[in-house]
Design a protein around this motif. Structure first.
Motif, PDB file in Angstrom:
ATOM      1  N   GLN A   1      20.671  75.129  15.725  1.00  0.00           N
ATOM      2  CA  GLN A   1      20.709  73.807  14.821  1.00  0.00           C
ATOM      3  C   GLN A   1      20.508  72.728  15.827  1.00  0.00           C
ATOM      4  OE1 GLN A   1      20.615  73.993  11.300  1.00  0.00           O
ATOM      5  NE2 GLN A   1      20.500  76.038  11.819  1.00  0.00           N
ATOM      6  N   PRO A   2      20.516  71.629  15.058  1.00  0.00           N
ATOM      7  CA  PRO A   2      20.007  70.420  16.562  1.00  0.00           C
ATOM      8  C   PRO A   2      22.097  70.370  16.888  1.00  0.00           C
ATOM      9  CG  PRO A   2      19.172  69.863  14.119  1.00  0.00           C
ATOM     10  CD  PRO A   2      19.595  70.927  14.376  1.00  0.00           C
ATOM     11  N   ASP A   3      22.632  70.364  16.304  1.00  0.00           N
ATOM     12  CA  ASP A   3      23.894  69.602  16.937  1.00  0.00           C
ATOM     13  C   ASP A   3      24.656  71.154  17.924  1.00  0.00           C
ATOM     14  OD1 ASP A   3      24.930  72.170  14.808  1.00  0.00           O
ATOM     15  OD2 ASP A   3      26.239  70.706  13.784  1.00  0.00           O
ATOM     16  N   GLY A   4      23.561  72.029  17.606  1.00  0.00           N
ATOM     17  CA  GLY A   4      23.938  73.701  18.788  1.00  0.00           C
ATOM     18  C   GLY A   4      24.659  74.449  18.397  1.00  0.00           C
ATOM     19  N   LYS A   5      24.572  74.639  16.839  1.00  0.00           N
ATOM     20  CA  LYS A   5      25.236  75.738  16.571  1.00  0.00           C
ATOM     21  C   LYS A   5      24.431  76.693  16.294  1.00  0.00           C
ATOM     22  CE  LYS A   5      27.123  73.001  12.367  1.00  0.00           C
ATOM     23  NZ  LYS A   5      27.463  72.555  11.332  1.00  0.00           N
ATOM     24  N   VAL A   6      24.465  77.784  15.886  1.00  0.00           N
ATOM     25  CA  VAL A   6      24.052  79.244  15.737  1.00  0.00           C
ATOM     26  C   VAL A   6      23.851  80.022  14.300  1.00  0.00           C
ATOM     27  CG1 VAL A   6      22.654  80.746  16.662  1.00  0.00           C
ATOM     28  CG2 VAL A   6      23.465  79.313  18.193  1.00  0.00           C
ATOM     29  N   CYS A   7      23.115  79.469  13.588  1.00  0.00           N
ATOM     30  CA  CYS A   7      23.250  80.337  12.039  1.00  0.00           C
ATOM     31  C   CYS A   7      22.726  82.077  12.501  1.00  0.00           C
ATOM     32  CB  CYS A   7      23.118  79.572  11.198  1.00  0.00           C
ATOM     33  SG  CYS A   7      23.785  77.724  11.174  1.00  0.00           S
ATOM     34  N   VAL A   8      23.050  82.142  11.693  1.00  0.00           N
ATOM     35  CA  VAL A   8      22.698  83.936  11.251  1.00  0.00           C
ATOM     36  C   VAL A   8      22.398  83.757  10.001  1.00  0.00           C
ATOM     37  CG1 VAL A   8      22.504  86.253  11.931  1.00  0.00           C
ATOM     38  CG2 VAL A   8      23.095  84.375  14.099  1.00  0.00           C
ATOM     39  N   THR A   9      21.158  84.088   9.541  1.00  0.00           N
ATOM     40  CA  THR A   9      21.131  85.050   8.411  1.00  0.00           C
ATOM     41  C   THR A   9      20.568  86.403   8.837  1.00  0.00           C
ATOM     42  OG1 THR A   9      19.791  83.088   7.167  1.00  0.00           O
ATOM     43  CG2 THR A   9      19.519  85.682   6.194  1.00  0.00           C
ATOM     44  N   PHE A  10      21.154  87.504   7.555  1.00  0.00           N
ATOM     45  CA  PHE A  10      21.492  88.858   8.076  1.00  0.00           C
ATOM     46  C   PHE A  10      21.109  89.019   6.572  1.00  0.00           C
ATOM     47  CE2 PHE A  10      25.068  87.805  10.281  1.00  0.00           C
ATOM     48  CZ  PHE A  10      25.318  88.626  11.630  1.00  0.00           C
TER      49      PHE A  10
END
Length: 116
Positions: free
Chosen positions: A75-84
């Motif tokens: 994400q732009p704020d550096g979070k890493v989002c995972v969809t399993f």
């Protein structure tokens, strides 16, 4: 009175994005997270391993040998989002803490990353 008000607002500021960030934690920037993840694997002290492919595929191998698969986005704020593949989602944040790289989960988990 101001002191009491400041203390009341502190948890809201520290935990606003859902991550249990400690005072000395420094969140990685978007570019730092891109360099850390895309095309790389990260090993954790509890025995697990995250793999981030350049194309966005993600896998997490547990110490037991089981593997969870999904797709990740930084994400732009550096979070890493995972969809399993099972539909579950999770977002993580990487921080530097006392000279160590640590993955934070939104439910309060802190997982130090083994140096490469």
């Amino acid at each position: 009175m101001r002191f009491v008000l400041a203390l009341a607002l502190l948890p809201t500021c520290v935990f606003a994005d859902g991550f249990d960030v400690l005072e000395d934690d420094t969140a990685l920037t978007h570019d730092e997270v891109l360099n850390l993840t895309y095309g790389h694997s990260l090993s954790f002290y509890e025995g697990g391993k995250s793999r981030y492919s350049v194309g966005g595929a993600y896998s997490y191998s547990y110490q037991s040998g089981a593997t969870a698969f999904g797709h990740f986005e930084v994400q732009p704020d550096g979070k890493v989002c995972v969809t399993f593949v099972n539909g579950r989602t999770r977002c993580d944040r990487f921080v530097r803490s006392h000279g160590r790289l640590v993955l934070l989960t939104q439910d309060g988990g802190r997982f130090p990353v083994r140096p490469r």
